[in-house]
Design a protein around this motif. Structure first.
Motif, PDB file in Angstrom:
ATOM      1  N   ILE A 108       0.739  -1.298  -0.205  1.00 10.97           N
ATOM      2  CA  ILE A 108       0.132   0.091   0.021  1.00 10.97           C
ATOM      3  C   ILE A 108       0.818   1.299   0.057  1.00 10.97           C
ATOM      4  O   ILE A 108       1.732   1.414   0.782  1.00 10.97           O
ATOM      5  CB  ILE A 108      -0.821   0.014   1.168  1.00 10.97           C
ATOM      6  CG1 ILE A 108      -1.897  -1.272   1.391  1.00 10.97           C
ATOM      7  CG2 ILE A 108      -1.876   1.394   1.301  1.00 10.97           C
ATOM      8  CD1 ILE A 108      -2.719  -1.454   0.213  1.00 10.97           C
ATOM      9  N   LEU A 109       0.816   2.192  -1.093  1.00 11.69           N
ATOM     10  CA  LEU A 109       1.366   3.314  -1.006  1.00 11.69           C
ATOM     11  C   LEU A 109       0.709   4.313  -0.199  1.00 11.69           C
ATOM     12  O   LEU A 109      -0.387   4.842  -0.649  1.00 11.69           O
ATOM     13  CB  LEU A 109       1.568   3.895  -2.391  1.00 11.69           C
ATOM     14  CG  LEU A 109       2.341   5.312  -2.737  1.00 11.69           C
ATOM     15  CD1 LEU A 109       3.643   5.277  -2.126  1.00 11.69           C
ATOM     16  CD2 LEU A 109       2.139   5.443  -4.396  1.00 11.69           C
ATOM     17  N   ARG A 110       1.229   4.760   0.845  1.00 12.13           N
ATOM     18  CA  ARG A 110       0.749   5.756   1.711  1.00 12.13           C
ATOM     19  C   ARG A 110       0.682   7.301   1.409  1.00 12.13           C
ATOM     20  O   ARG A 110       0.087   8.089   1.336  1.00 12.13           O
ATOM     21  CB  ARG A 110       0.754   5.568   3.229  1.00 12.13           C
ATOM     22  CG  ARG A 110       0.303   4.076   3.736  1.00 12.13           C
ATOM     23  CD  ARG A 110      -1.106   4.059   3.984  1.00 12.13           C
ATOM     24  NE  ARG A 110      -1.607   5.174   4.825  1.00 12.13           N
ATOM     25  CZ  ARG A 110      -1.376   5.243   6.325  1.00 12.13           C
ATOM     26  NH1 ARG A 110      -0.964   4.230   6.778  1.00 12.13           N
ATOM     27  NH2 ARG A 110      -1.973   6.120   6.908  1.00 12.13           N
ATOM     28  N   CYS A 119      -2.873   2.194  -4.381  1.00 11.56           N
ATOM     29  CA  CYS A 119      -2.729   3.518  -3.657  1.00 11.56           C
ATOM     30  C   CYS A 119      -4.181   4.185  -4.006  1.00 11.56           C
ATOM     31  O   CYS A 119      -4.734   3.979  -5.119  1.00 11.56           O
ATOM     32  CB  CYS A 119      -1.756   4.308  -4.524  1.00 11.56           C
ATOM     33  SG  CYS A 119      -1.720   6.101  -3.839  1.00 11.56           S
TER      34      CYS A 119
END
Length: 217
Positions: free
Chosen positions: A113-115, A149
């Motif tokens: 997961i790209l935060r 994302c």
């Protein structure tokens, strides 16, 4: 023409670190895994003081076979919990929805997961954000199958200016799509083995690689 940057971007080092509380050492405590990628100019290269730090990428790896709980939402975010619940049709095996499963290369049943991605002001405007995200995602490819994302205007707050927030989110989505992400059920997803993640570096390499060495690449 080579763009005006504080230093040669080919000297940027990406340092990935995994963060957890010291006492979380049971097997299940490491999930979801919190990762941070710090981009910095090598100490051996010339760069103005104060601009050696280029940017940061915040990531989380979630096991798709693990039963989710409310505490995961603190690390992953509620949208990610909902996305995983809607996407994983067989939690025991971490099997994805058939439509997505056929488009994502085989790999460990885990998702990156790209935060957050942030580039220091002096380094902005040259495509480094996309390149750094692609690099971090590719480095983690052996440990997961796909990346995701969610891009929303809420992530780009411009008080009193909804249009500016919308435009910022559109630009962020376009940036992700340039490096291989595509929209699926309202979330941007990427196959971590997509060649587009490798190709994301080429524009910068072409601009900055010494001409005398270009024939060797």
């Amino acid at each position: 023409m080579v763009p005006d940057l504080p230093a040669n971007p080919l000297a940027i080092e990406l340092t990935l670190s995994h963060r957890r509380l010291w006492w979380q050492i049971d097997d299940e405590d490491e999930l979801p895994e919190q990762w941070h990628a710090s981009a910095d100019i090598s100490a051996l290269d010339v760069c103005p003081e104060g601009l050696r730090h280029v940017g940061d990428v915040s990531l989380v790896i979630a096991d798709l076979t693990k039963e989710r709980n409310l505490l995961d939402s603190v690390v992953l975010g509620e949208w990610a919990l909902e996305f995983i619940a809607e996407t994983v049709i067989d939690p025991d095996a971490g099997k994805l929805h058939p439509e997505l499963d056929k488009e994502i290369s085989p790999g460990p049943p885990r998702i990156v997961i790209l935060r957050r991605v942030e580039v220091v002001e002096g380094w902005r405007g040259h495509g480094l954000g996309a390149a750094l995200v692609a690099s971090a995602m590719r480095i983690l490819a052996p440990d997961a199958r796909m990346g995701a994302c969610r891009v929303s205007p809420l992530d780009f707050p411009y008080p009193g200016d909804r249009v500016a927030s919308e435009l910022a989110s559109v630009r962020a989505g376009a940036m992700l799509e340039r490096i291989g992400f595509r929209r699926w059920n309202g979330v941007h997803v990427v196959d971590l083995r997509d060649p587009a993640l490798l190709d994301a570096r080429m524009e910068i390499l072409d601009q900055w690689w010494p001409e005398s060495d270009s024939s060797e690449r």
